[in-house]
Design a protein around this motif. Sequence first.
Motif, short mmCIF file in Angstrom:
data_model
loop_
_atom_site.label_atom_id
_atom_site.label_comp_id
_atom_site.label_asym_id
_atom_site.label_seq_id
_atom_site.Cartn_x
_atom_site.Cartn_y
_atom_site.Cartn_z
N GLY A 161 13.53 -6.90 -5.30
CA GLY A 161 13.82 -6.87 -6.87
C GLY A 161 12.47 -6.13 -7.58
N ALA A 162 11.88 -4.94 -6.94
CA ALA A 162 10.78 -4.15 -7.47
C ALA A 162 11.40 -3.49 -8.47
CB ALA A 162 10.03 -3.50 -6.49
N ASP A 163 10.71 -2.93 -9.39
CA ASP A 163 10.94 -2.07 -10.60
C ASP A 163 10.66 -0.48 -10.51
OD1 ASP A 163 11.37 -4.11 -12.47
OD2 ASP A 163 9.57 -4.62 -12.19
N PHE A 222 2.04 -4.80 -12.16
CA PHE A 222 1.23 -5.04 -10.57
C PHE A 222 1.68 -3.70 -10.10
CE2 PHE A 222 1.42 -9.51 -12.08
CZ PHE A 222 0.15 -9.92 -11.97
N TYR A 223 0.78 -3.12 -9.14
CA TYR A 223 1.07 -2.19 -8.31
C TYR A 223 0.58 -2.98 -6.81
CZ TYR A 223 0.51 2.34 -6.14
OH TYR A 223 0.75 3.73 -5.66
N LEU A 224 1.64 -3.05 -6.09
CA LEU A 224 1.10 -3.97 -4.73
C LEU A 224 1.14 -3.00 -3.74
CD1 LEU A 224 4.23 -6.59 -5.38
CD2 LEU A 224 1.80 -6.47 -6.32
N THR A 225 0.55 -3.53 -2.53
CA THR A 225 0.28 -3.09 -1.34
C THR A 225 -0.14 -1.67 -1.43
OG1 THR A 225 2.59 -2.51 -1.16
CG2 THR A 225 1.81 -4.94 -0.21
N GLY A 226 -1.26 -1.39 -2.11
CA GLY A 226 -1.82 0.13 -2.08
C GLY A 226 -3.14 0.09 -1.42
N SER A 227 -3.78 1.02 -1.70
CA SER A 227 -5.20 0.94 -0.63
C SER A 227 -6.07 -0.03 -1.07
CB SER A 227 -5.70 2.30 -0.78
OG SER A 227 -5.90 2.87 -2.34
N THR A 228 -6.06 -0.47 -2.41
CA THR A 228 -6.69 -1.65 -2.70
C THR A 228 -6.31 -2.75 -1.81
OG1 THR A 228 -7.38 -0.74 -4.85
CG2 THR A 228 -7.49 -3.17 -4.77
N GLY A 229 -5.01 -2.90 -1.89
CA GLY A 229 -4.16 -4.16 -1.15
C GLY A 229 -4.22 -4.09 0.14
N ALA A 230 -5.18 -3.29 0.89
CA ALA A 230 -5.53 -2.98 2.22
C ALA A 230 -4.26 -2.79 2.77
CB ALA A 230 -6.11 -4.42 2.72
N CYS A 231 -3.18 -2.12 2.47
CA CYS A 231 -1.98 -2.12 3.07
C CYS A 231 -2.01 -1.57 4.58
CB CYS A 231 -1.08 -1.14 2.04
SG CYS A 231 -1.56 0.67 2.39
N PHE A 232 -2.79 -0.70 4.82
CA PHE A 232 -2.81 -0.08 6.36
C PHE A 232 -3.55 -0.94 7.27
CE2 PHE A 232 -2.95 3.66 3.32
CZ PHE A 232 -1.43 4.04 3.42
N THR A 233 -3.98 -2.13 6.77
CA THR A 233 -4.22 -3.16 7.81
C THR A 233 -3.15 -4.45 7.98
OG1 THR A 233 -5.05 -4.99 6.16
CG2 THR A 233 -6.79 -3.07 6.85
N VAL A 263 5.14 -11.72 -4.71
CA VAL A 263 4.66 -11.55 -6.16
C VAL A 263 5.86 -11.04 -6.96
CG1 VAL A 263 3.79 -9.60 -7.47
CG2 VAL A 263 2.73 -10.44 -5.28
N VAL A 264 7.10 -10.62 -6.37
CA VAL A 264 8.33 -10.21 -7.32
C VAL A 264 8.85 -11.78 -7.79
CG1 VAL A 264 10.40 -9.47 -7.49
CG2 VAL A 264 8.75 -8.07 -6.35
N GLN A 265 8.76 -12.70 -6.71
CA GLN A 265 9.42 -14.01 -7.25
C GLN A 265 8.50 -14.84 -7.96
OE1 GLN A 265 10.28 -16.04 -3.35
NE2 GLN A 265 12.13 -14.97 -3.06
N LYS A 266 7.48 -14.56 -8.14
CA LYS A 266 6.40 -15.30 -8.74
C LYS A 266 6.18 -14.80 -10.28
CE LYS A 266 3.26 -18.39 -9.62
NZ LYS A 266 3.45 -19.94 -9.91
N VAL A 267 6.43 -13.50 -10.36
CA VAL A 267 6.29 -12.58 -11.37
C VAL A 267 7.48 -12.97 -12.28
CG1 VAL A 267 6.55 -10.43 -12.77
CG2 VAL A 267 5.00 -10.73 -10.88
N ASN A 268 8.54 -13.08 -11.51
CA ASN A 268 9.89 -13.66 -12.37
C ASN A 268 10.30 -12.87 -13.65
OD1 ASN A 268 12.28 -15.18 -12.32
ND2 ASN A 268 11.28 -16.99 -13.68
N GLY A 269 10.14 -11.58 -13.38
CA GLY A 269 10.33 -10.94 -14.63
C GLY A 269 9.63 -10.80 -15.75
N VAL A 301 6.52 -9.21 -15.97
CA VAL A 301 6.08 -7.82 -16.07
C VAL A 301 6.47 -6.98 -15.12
CG1 VAL A 301 3.81 -8.77 -17.00
CG2 VAL A 301 4.11 -8.61 -14.89
N PRO A 302 6.41 -5.67 -15.07
CA PRO A 302 7.12 -4.86 -14.07
C PRO A 302 6.33 -4.95 -12.92
CG PRO A 302 6.83 -3.65 -16.10
CD PRO A 302 5.97 -4.79 -16.44
N VAL A 303 6.74 -4.60 -11.64
CA VAL A 303 6.12 -4.54 -10.39
C VAL A 303 6.54 -3.22 -9.65
CG1 VAL A 303 5.92 -5.64 -8.13
CG2 VAL A 303 6.10 -7.06 -10.22
N ILE A 304 5.57 -2.46 -9.43
CA ILE A 304 5.39 -1.31 -8.63
C ILE A 304 5.07 -1.51 -7.24
CG2 ILE A 304 4.63 1.20 -8.58
CD1 ILE A 304 3.93 1.17 -11.43
N VAL A 305 6.02 -0.93 -6.29
CA VAL A 305 5.69 -1.49 -4.88
C VAL A 305 5.04 -0.19 -4.14
CG1 VAL A 305 6.13 -2.09 -2.61
CG2 VAL A 305 7.05 -3.34 -4.54
#
Length: 307
Positions: A103-105, A46-57, A70-76, A78-82
Amino acid sequence: MSKFTMQDIKGVIPAMLSFFDQEENVDLSCTERMVDFMIDHGADGFYLTGSTGACFTMNAEERNSVVKTVVQKVNGRVPVIVHVGDIGTKKSIELAKYAYEAGADAISSVPPFYWKFSKEDIYRYYKDIAESTPLPMVVYNIQLAGLMDMDLILRLSDLPQVQGLKYTARSHDEMGYLKEKLGKDFMIYSGCDEMAFSGLCAGADGIIGSFYNLFPDLYKKILKKVQESDIQGGMKLQKIADEVIFSALKYDFPSVLHGMMRWRGLEAGYSRRPFYTYKAEELSALKEEIKKIKEKYQTTELDIFGI
């Protein structure tokens, strides 16, 4: 602590939408459901809180709540990029530190934008953020924030923590050159959904994009075609995806994705203003267009929409 190295982060990676309720509050329950849906349908990260994720709102607290959930739900699994980009290095550093503690990767950021920043300003921005945590950094080259030239990208790649590049541009010849020059351990991600097949063929280690929220399973098949050197099969799947994308982009983006995900039987939340939330009937013409695409290619790939 992260269980993944930068080299483990590859494959099909949705640039995850942020999901809101009807009162425009961050909907964390919906977010958890979407994590499971995407993993179950082939997402490799996952790639979180980017432009698709409406981060600037969103404010920092809201962005961090999405990361933690997301990190807790993924629970290791798959990797997570923030994505920690913001207008202001100090704000980005604070987001980066939270991502590390959660705990992001890896972390990522668009270059500083809105004002006209010099190359030296951009370099310092990335250096300051990259040095603020032990996490690897993915630099983000995207037209919306202003594409960086190759010299600057290569200079940034010399920073020890900068270990990847999200390349959202159509010049895949340049992207392939960068992959060849920077080597197998420097990860490059193609960011154009409509050119995923081309990007993977040019040497990208993975693909990060918005429409992978909607049908990660279709893009996982495109990845498999590349791995099998099935050019004809991969191109056909990419053309099907592209026609859906081009039809969808006649509507407000990324708002339209929430409506289309409901066609998959998902409670996909709402957008936050100024992004628009579509009523079901407002997307009826889009559904008809996708029916025609399905008939044109005589494909079962679009059966997922129940049309």
